[in-house]
Design a protein around this motif. Structure first.
Motif, mmCIF file in Angstrom:
data_model
loop_
_atom_site.group_PDB
_atom_site.id
_atom_site.type_symbol
_atom_site.label_atom_id
_atom_site.label_comp_id
_atom_site.label_asym_id
_atom_site.label_seq_id
_atom_site.Cartn_x
_atom_site.Cartn_y
_atom_site.Cartn_z
ATOM 1 N N SER A 66 -0.248 0.206 -7.169
ATOM 2 C CA SER A 66 -1.544 0.510 -7.754
ATOM 3 C C SER A 66 -2.646 0.418 -6.700
ATOM 4 O O SER A 66 -2.732 -0.553 -5.944
ATOM 5 C CB SER A 66 -1.845 -0.480 -8.894
ATOM 6 O OG SER A 66 -3.186 -0.356 -9.323
ATOM 7 N N GLU A 67 -3.511 1.444 -6.648
ATOM 8 C CA GLU A 67 -4.651 1.412 -5.743
ATOM 9 C C GLU A 67 -5.761 0.524 -6.279
ATOM 10 O O GLU A 67 -6.619 0.066 -5.526
ATOM 11 C CB GLU A 67 -5.185 2.826 -5.514
ATOM 12 C CG GLU A 67 -4.204 3.733 -4.774
ATOM 13 C CD GLU A 67 -4.805 5.095 -4.498
ATOM 14 O OE1 GLU A 67 -6.000 5.281 -4.807
ATOM 15 O OE2 GLU A 67 -4.085 5.961 -3.971
ATOM 16 N N ASP A 68 -5.755 0.300 -7.580
ATOM 17 C CA ASP A 68 -6.799 -0.526 -8.197
ATOM 18 C C ASP A 68 -6.548 -2.017 -8.009
ATOM 19 O O ASP A 68 -7.482 -2.812 -8.028
ATOM 20 C CB ASP A 68 -6.895 -0.221 -9.707
ATOM 21 C CG ASP A 68 -7.263 1.224 -9.965
ATOM 22 O OD1 ASP A 68 -8.034 1.788 -9.171
ATOM 23 O OD2 ASP A 68 -6.771 1.786 -10.964
ATOM 24 N N ASP A 69 -5.277 -2.360 -7.847
ATOM 25 C CA ASP A 69 -4.929 -3.782 -7.722
ATOM 26 C C ASP A 69 -3.840 -3.926 -6.671
ATOM 27 O O ASP A 69 -2.660 -4.004 -6.972
ATOM 28 C CB ASP A 69 -4.447 -4.328 -9.067
ATOM 29 C CG ASP A 69 -4.070 -5.810 -8.982
ATOM 30 O OD1 ASP A 69 -4.564 -6.479 -8.065
ATOM 31 O OD2 ASP A 69 -3.287 -6.271 -9.838
ATOM 32 N N ARG A 70 -4.244 -3.924 -5.407
ATOM 33 C CA ARG A 70 -3.281 -4.046 -4.322
ATOM 34 C C ARG A 70 -2.719 -5.461 -4.308
ATOM 35 O O ARG A 70 -3.418 -6.412 -4.009
ATOM 36 C CB ARG A 70 -3.929 -3.694 -2.982
ATOM 37 C CG ARG A 70 -4.288 -2.224 -2.846
ATOM 38 C CD ARG A 70 -4.753 -1.911 -1.438
ATOM 39 N NE ARG A 70 -3.715 -2.224 -0.459
ATOM 40 C CZ ARG A 70 -3.903 -2.130 0.859
ATOM 41 N NH1 ARG A 70 -5.071 -1.751 1.331
ATOM 42 N NH2 ARG A 70 -2.928 -2.419 1.704
ATOM 43 N N TYR A 87 0.853 -1.188 0.000
ATOM 44 C CA TYR A 87 0.000 0.000 0.000
ATOM 45 C C TYR A 87 0.883 1.230 0.000
ATOM 46 O O TYR A 87 1.866 1.309 0.723
ATOM 47 C CB TYR A 87 -0.902 -0.021 1.233
ATOM 48 C CG TYR A 87 -1.857 1.136 1.333
ATOM 49 C CD1 TYR A 87 -2.797 1.373 0.339
ATOM 50 C CD2 TYR A 87 -1.826 1.992 2.424
ATOM 51 C CE1 TYR A 87 -3.680 2.436 0.428
ATOM 52 C CE2 TYR A 87 -2.701 3.058 2.517
ATOM 53 C CZ TYR A 87 -3.626 3.268 1.517
ATOM 54 O OH TYR A 87 -4.481 4.338 1.615
#
Length: 220
Positions: free
Chosen positions: A130-134, A125
């Motif tokens: 990527s915030e879309d695919d942690r 994190y």
């Protein structure tokens, strides 16, 4: 550790605390729950990272606000943490202080392990991920694949096969430092973990790009 009603973990040496915390003040803090402490709402991941940092790091080099207890109520995680009356600066331009901060970063990087990722495992994190695919990156090979998948062609291949994974904060900036005299307190351990040194440098450059006037260049 002692348990209070199954929801509060309290250090054995900490003062007793109430099972029901007082109302939140504006800004998300419950200050002055008992003398010298404050209650803050932070994620369970950040709590574990900060506990790891306070157990690992020498306060003679860098200070971490001490967590006395942590608990969850109504699905929200809180910590009882030592209140620090330090100065938070909008920018760091004093060369001596910048050297001190660089020394802190170099010191945290002396702690290593073989496995990359957050202190307690799980998905990465922060600004580098990527915030879309942690994604969880449990091995160096997973980390290499993740980084290489985002590189443009002909820039070389990212590899960490022989690179140590060092303890990184991954959000070193003026907003996360409290300064009191010659002492520096490092805050906000949400993104911390074990990654290559290049990950720390990348996040510093990302923050530098937001407002380059706030930092003076120095080698880390």
């Amino acid at each position: 550790m002692a348990e209070l009603k199954g929801t509060v973990a309290v250090n054995e040496t900490a003062a007793p605390i109430e099972a029901q915390p007082p109302p939140l003040r504006k800004g998300g803090d419950r200050e002055g729950w008992h003398t010298g402490n404050q209650v803050r709402q932070i994620s369970s991941e950040e709590t574990l990272n900060q506990l790891h940092a306070q157990d690992l790091l020498d306060p003679a080099v860098v200070r971490i606000p001490r967590i006395h207890a942590h608990f969850q109520t109504n699905g929200v995680h809180y910590v009882v943490m030592k209140y620090v009356d330090g100065e938070k600066r909008e920018s760091i331009r004093d060369l001596a202080m910048i050297r001190t901060i660089a020394g802190i970063v170099n010191y945290t990087h002396t702690f290593t392990r073989d496995i990359p990722g957050p202190v307690n495992g799980g998905a990465c994190y922060g600004p580098l991920w990527s915030e879309d695919d942690r994604s969880a990156l449990p091995t160096k090979e997973h980390l290499e694949d993740y980084v290489n998948s985002g590189l443009i062609r002909n820039v070389g291949k990212f590899t960490v096969a022989t690179t140590p994974m060092v303890f990184t904060h991954l959000d070193i900036s003026a907003r996360n430092l409290l300064i009191k005299g010659s002492c520096v307190w490092l805050l906000d351990w949400e993104f911390a973990g074990y990654f290559p040194r290049s990950a720390e440098i990348a996040t510093l450059r990302l923050d530098l790009g937001k407002d380059p006037a706030n930092w003076t260049s120095i080698t880390i």
